[in-house]
Design an enzyme around this catalytic site. Sequence first.
Site, PDB file in Angstrom:
ATOM      1  N   LYS A 100       0.855  -1.197   0.000  1.00  0.00           N
ATOM      2  CA  LYS A 100       0.000   0.000   0.000  1.00  0.00           C
ATOM      3  C   LYS A 100       0.883   1.237   0.000  1.00  0.00           C
ATOM      4  CE  LYS A 100      -4.201  -1.738   2.116  1.00  0.00           C
ATOM      5  NZ  LYS A 100      -3.829  -3.140   1.896  1.00  0.00           N
ATOM      6  N   ASP A 134      -1.492  -2.267  -4.051  1.00  0.00           N
ATOM      7  CA  ASP A 134      -2.907  -2.288  -3.639  1.00  0.00           C
ATOM      8  C   ASP A 134      -3.557  -0.938  -3.949  1.00  0.00           C
ATOM      9  OD1 ASP A 134      -2.779  -4.851  -2.608  1.00  0.00           O
ATOM     10  OD2 ASP A 134      -2.778  -4.243  -0.506  1.00  0.00           O
ATOM     11  N   MET A 135      -4.879  -0.957  -4.142  1.00  0.00           N
ATOM     12  CA  MET A 135      -5.595   0.311  -4.362  1.00  0.00           C
ATOM     13  C   MET A 135      -6.319   0.700  -3.087  1.00  0.00           C
ATOM     14  SD  MET A 135      -6.034   2.789  -6.332  1.00  0.00           S
ATOM     15  CE  MET A 135      -5.547   2.317  -7.999  1.00  0.00           C
ATOM     16  N   GLN A 163     -10.829  -1.034  -9.058  1.00  0.00           N
ATOM     17  CA  GLN A 163     -12.015  -1.360  -8.244  1.00  0.00           C
ATOM     18  C   GLN A 163     -13.274  -1.179  -9.084  1.00  0.00           C
ATOM     19  OE1 GLN A 163     -10.678   1.794  -5.828  1.00  0.00           O
ATOM     20  NE2 GLN A 163     -10.196   0.537  -4.048  1.00  0.00           N
ATOM     21  N   ARG A 184      -5.090  -6.508 -11.171  1.00  0.00           N
ATOM     22  CA  ARG A 184      -6.020  -7.132 -10.222  1.00  0.00           C
ATOM     23  C   ARG A 184      -7.336  -6.359 -10.261  1.00  0.00           C
ATOM     24  NH1 ARG A 184      -4.460  -6.506  -4.213  1.00  0.00           N
ATOM     25  NH2 ARG A 184      -2.917  -8.125  -4.612  1.00  0.00           N
ATOM     26  N   LYS A 187     -13.807  -5.661  -6.304  1.00  0.00           N
ATOM     27  CA  LYS A 187     -15.027  -4.835  -6.288  1.00  0.00           C
ATOM     28  C   LYS A 187     -14.738  -3.476  -5.657  1.00  0.00           C
ATOM     29  CE  LYS A 187     -18.415  -8.566  -6.316  1.00  0.00           C
ATOM     30  NZ  LYS A 187     -19.640  -9.145  -5.726  1.00  0.00           N
ATOM     31  N   GLY A 188     -13.853  -3.440  -4.657  1.00  0.00           N
ATOM     32  CA  GLY A 188     -13.551  -2.195  -3.949  1.00  0.00           C
ATOM     33  C   GLY A 188     -14.060  -2.270  -2.520  1.00  0.00           C
ATOM     34  N   THR A 226     -11.822 -11.980  -6.152  1.00  0.00           N
ATOM     35  CA  THR A 226     -13.200 -12.029  -5.649  1.00  0.00           C
ATOM     36  C   THR A 226     -13.466 -13.390  -5.015  1.00  0.00           C
ATOM     37  OG1 THR A 226     -15.532 -11.742  -6.257  1.00  0.00           O
ATOM     38  CG2 THR A 226     -14.151 -12.867  -7.872  1.00  0.00           C
ATOM     39  N   HIS A 227     -14.482 -13.410  -4.125  1.00  0.00           N
ATOM     40  CA  HIS A 227     -14.958 -14.694  -3.593  1.00  0.00           C
ATOM     41  C   HIS A 227     -16.336 -15.008  -4.134  1.00  0.00           C
ATOM     42  CE1 HIS A 227     -12.473 -12.475  -0.662  1.00  0.00           C
ATOM     43  NE2 HIS A 227     -11.753 -13.573  -0.794  1.00  0.00           N
ATOM     44  N   ARG A 289     -11.834  -2.689   7.385  1.00  0.00           N
ATOM     45  CA  ARG A 289     -12.623  -3.381   6.346  1.00  0.00           C
ATOM     46  C   ARG A 289     -14.111  -3.295   6.668  1.00  0.00           C
ATOM     47  NH1 ARG A 289      -9.065  -6.871   3.348  1.00  0.00           N
ATOM     48  NH2 ARG A 289      -9.283  -5.828   1.348  1.00  0.00           N
TER      49      ARG A 289
HETATM   50  P1  FDA Z   1     -18.854  -9.883  -2.029  1.00  0.00           P
HETATM   51  O1  FDA Z   1     -18.295  -9.469  -0.695  1.00  0.00           O
HETATM   52  O2  FDA Z   1     -19.739  -8.953  -2.768  1.00  0.00           O
HETATM   53  O3  FDA Z   1     -19.468 -11.286  -1.862  1.00  0.00           O
HETATM   54  C1  FDA Z   1     -20.116 -11.877  -2.961  1.00  0.00           C
HETATM   55  C2  FDA Z   1     -20.437 -13.315  -2.715  1.00  0.00           C
HETATM   56  O4  FDA Z   1     -19.245 -14.059  -2.476  1.00  0.00           O
HETATM   57  C3  FDA Z   1     -21.300 -13.595  -1.529  1.00  0.00           C
HETATM   58  O5  FDA Z   1     -22.658 -13.348  -1.778  1.00  0.00           O
HETATM   59  C4  FDA Z   1     -21.001 -15.056  -1.310  1.00  0.00           C
HETATM   60  O6  FDA Z   1     -21.718 -15.830  -2.239  1.00  0.00           O
HETATM   61  C5  FDA Z   1     -19.552 -15.146  -1.632  1.00  0.00           C
HETATM   62  N1  FDA Z   1     -18.740 -15.069  -0.435  1.00  0.00           N
HETATM   63  C6  FDA Z   1     -18.042 -14.023   0.009  1.00  0.00           C
HETATM   64  N2  FDA Z   1     -17.400 -14.340   1.123  1.00  0.00           N
HETATM   65  C7  FDA Z   1     -17.703 -15.599   1.430  1.00  0.00           C
HETATM   66  C8  FDA Z   1     -17.372 -16.501   2.484  1.00  0.00           C
HETATM   67  N3  FDA Z   1     -16.565 -16.153   3.475  1.00  0.00           N
HETATM   68  N4  FDA Z   1     -17.868 -17.742   2.461  1.00  0.00           N
HETATM   69  C9  FDA Z   1     -18.693 -18.115   1.477  1.00  0.00           C
HETATM   70  N5  FDA Z   1     -19.064 -17.307   0.450  1.00  0.00           N
HETATM   71  C10 FDA Z   1     -18.590 -16.081   0.423  1.00  0.00           C
HETATM   72  N6  FDA Z   1     -10.122  -3.987  -2.191  1.00  0.00           N
HETATM   73  C11 FDA Z   1      -9.604  -2.764  -2.432  1.00  0.00           C
HETATM   74  O7  FDA Z   1     -10.318  -1.761  -2.337  1.00  0.00           O
HETATM   75  N7  FDA Z   1      -8.283  -2.640  -2.793  1.00  0.00           N
HETATM   76  C12 FDA Z   1      -7.463  -3.709  -2.951  1.00  0.00           C
HETATM   77  O8  FDA Z   1      -6.287  -3.543  -3.278  1.00  0.00           O
HETATM   78  C13 FDA Z   1      -8.008  -5.008  -2.703  1.00  0.00           C
HETATM   79  N8  FDA Z   1      -7.262  -6.142  -2.858  1.00  0.00           N
HETATM   80  C14 FDA Z   1      -7.869  -7.385  -2.761  1.00  0.00           C
HETATM   81  C15 FDA Z   1      -7.131  -8.536  -3.049  1.00  0.00           C
HETATM   82  C16 FDA Z   1      -7.769  -9.780  -3.037  1.00  0.00           C
HETATM   83  C17 FDA Z   1      -6.973 -11.009  -3.382  1.00  0.00           C
HETATM   84  C18 FDA Z   1      -9.159  -9.876  -2.717  1.00  0.00           C
HETATM   85  C19 FDA Z   1      -9.871 -11.188  -2.750  1.00  0.00           C
HETATM   86  C20 FDA Z   1      -9.872  -8.746  -2.407  1.00  0.00           C
HETATM   87  C21 FDA Z   1      -9.236  -7.493  -2.402  1.00  0.00           C
HETATM   88  N9  FDA Z   1      -9.948  -6.341  -2.083  1.00  0.00           N
HETATM   89  C22 FDA Z   1      -9.363  -5.112  -2.313  1.00  0.00           C
HETATM   90  C23 FDA Z   1     -11.260  -6.434  -1.404  1.00  0.00           C
HETATM   91  C24 FDA Z   1     -12.412  -6.388  -2.409  1.00  0.00           C
HETATM   92  O9  FDA Z   1     -12.508  -5.113  -2.973  1.00  0.00           O
HETATM   93  C25 FDA Z   1     -13.753  -6.731  -1.715  1.00  0.00           C
HETATM   94  O10 FDA Z   1     -14.040  -5.786  -0.712  1.00  0.00           O
HETATM   95  C26 FDA Z   1     -13.822  -8.123  -1.102  1.00  0.00           C
HETATM   96  O11 FDA Z   1     -13.113  -9.076  -1.852  1.00  0.00           O
HETATM   97  C27 FDA Z   1     -15.290  -8.594  -1.032  1.00  0.00           C
HETATM   98  O12 FDA Z   1     -15.859  -8.649  -2.332  1.00  0.00           O
HETATM   99  P2  FDA Z   1     -16.135 -10.011  -3.155  1.00  0.00           P
HETATM  100  O13 FDA Z   1     -15.820  -9.743  -4.583  1.00  0.00           O
HETATM  101  O14 FDA Z   1     -15.366 -11.104  -2.553  1.00  0.00           O
HETATM  102  O15 FDA Z   1     -17.657 -10.254  -3.091  1.00  0.00           O
END
Ligand code: FDA
Length: 308
Positions: A100, A134-135, A163, A184, A187-188, A226-227, A289
């Site tokens: 960061k 990182d952003m 993001q 990378r 979503k943000g 993403t997850h 977070r």
């Molecule tokens: P979201 O949180 O919208 O979840 C969507 C769906 O995923 C859920 O409905 C569920 O189905 C599934 N899910 C999520 N978590 C689960 C769990 N624990 N168990 C089961 N299912 C689950 N942000 C940023 O602003 N700057 C950055 O540099 C980064 N870097 C970064 C690196 C990496 C490797 C990751 C994975 C994430 C980031 N982020 C980030 C964070 C990102 O912006 C975001 O806030 C989180 O990843 C949550 O968003 P998701 O896309 O995971 O989906």
Amino acid sequence: MNPLRSTILAASRSRRVRHGVESFGATRRVVDRFVAGEGTDDALECVHRLTGEGLRVTVDHLGEEVTGATGADATVEAYTSLLAALNEKDLARGADVSVKLTALGLGADEHGARDRAARILASARDAGATMTIDMEHSALTSTTLDVVESLRDEDPSVAAVIQAMLRRTERDASRLAADGARVRLCKGAYAEDAGVAFQRRADVDASYRRCLEILMRGSGTPLVATHDPAMLTAAIELAAAAGRIPGSYELQLLLGVRPDEQRRLHSLGMTVRVYVPFGTEWWGYLMRRLAERPQNLAFFARALASRR
Ligand code: FDA
């Protein structure tokens, strides 16, 4: 401000709350699950375990919003020591570090932060590792992308983060994809105003898909962070439609989140990279977070529940 958000933010600044919560077993379990530990040895152990299972890693030394040169130099030292230790244990090749810019003093001195990032980059290159910047919040997007561009002049493998929630991101994705960059897409994680960011989940997801398509069709390496099962499926389908082979893009997930899915995706031949945070500043990592995006409360709650 949303009352939930202001409560979490207040807690993130309170040592008393931190100590109280630390003694509460459930939170300790969350920390243990989402953070590798406080020291370099903890990070090494975690990297050793994950890479032993065929997963890749990007390691984050926790900390941000550092204003003084001493603190910013300490961040450089933490990363260079980590990279030296990874190298010594033969774990550096193929590893990545996530950095960061505010941990390198960006708020106070942009050039100083850029130079410190270049020092970490030099260590990473020597060790056979790569670096991702990182952003952070949207006020820093342009400066951060400028620094990444300048670092890419030294080493084109430096990865940018964009993001999907930001309205500008499709344009950034197009430019970076045309440049052949490692990008990378997340979503943000920050609370942003409607002027700069989509507020509805459906709009963020639609933006994510559009950016994915741009990156998959481009000449660079998409790093799909993403997850979300729908986004992961979309990534795999869009990659296939663009004629990509699995090794030409990565799926990235956070340590402790959907670990079974990380292994399942790896078993399908996907390149899966796990984001591994370590360091003493874990309280801020977890609490900020939650505060930045209160929907993440559900995210952590689900993760806790799924551990049982
Ligand atoms: P979201 O949180 O919208 O979840 C969507 C769906 O995923 C859920 O409905 C569920 O189905 C599934 N899910 C999520 N978590 C689960 C769990 N624990 N168990 C089961 N299912 C689950 N942000 C940023 O602003 N700057 C950055 O540099 C980064 N870097 C970064 C690196 C990496 C490797 C990751 C994975 C994430 C980031 N982020 C980030 C964070 C990102 O912006 C975001 O806030 C989180 O990843 C949550 O968003 P998701 O896309 O995971 O989906």
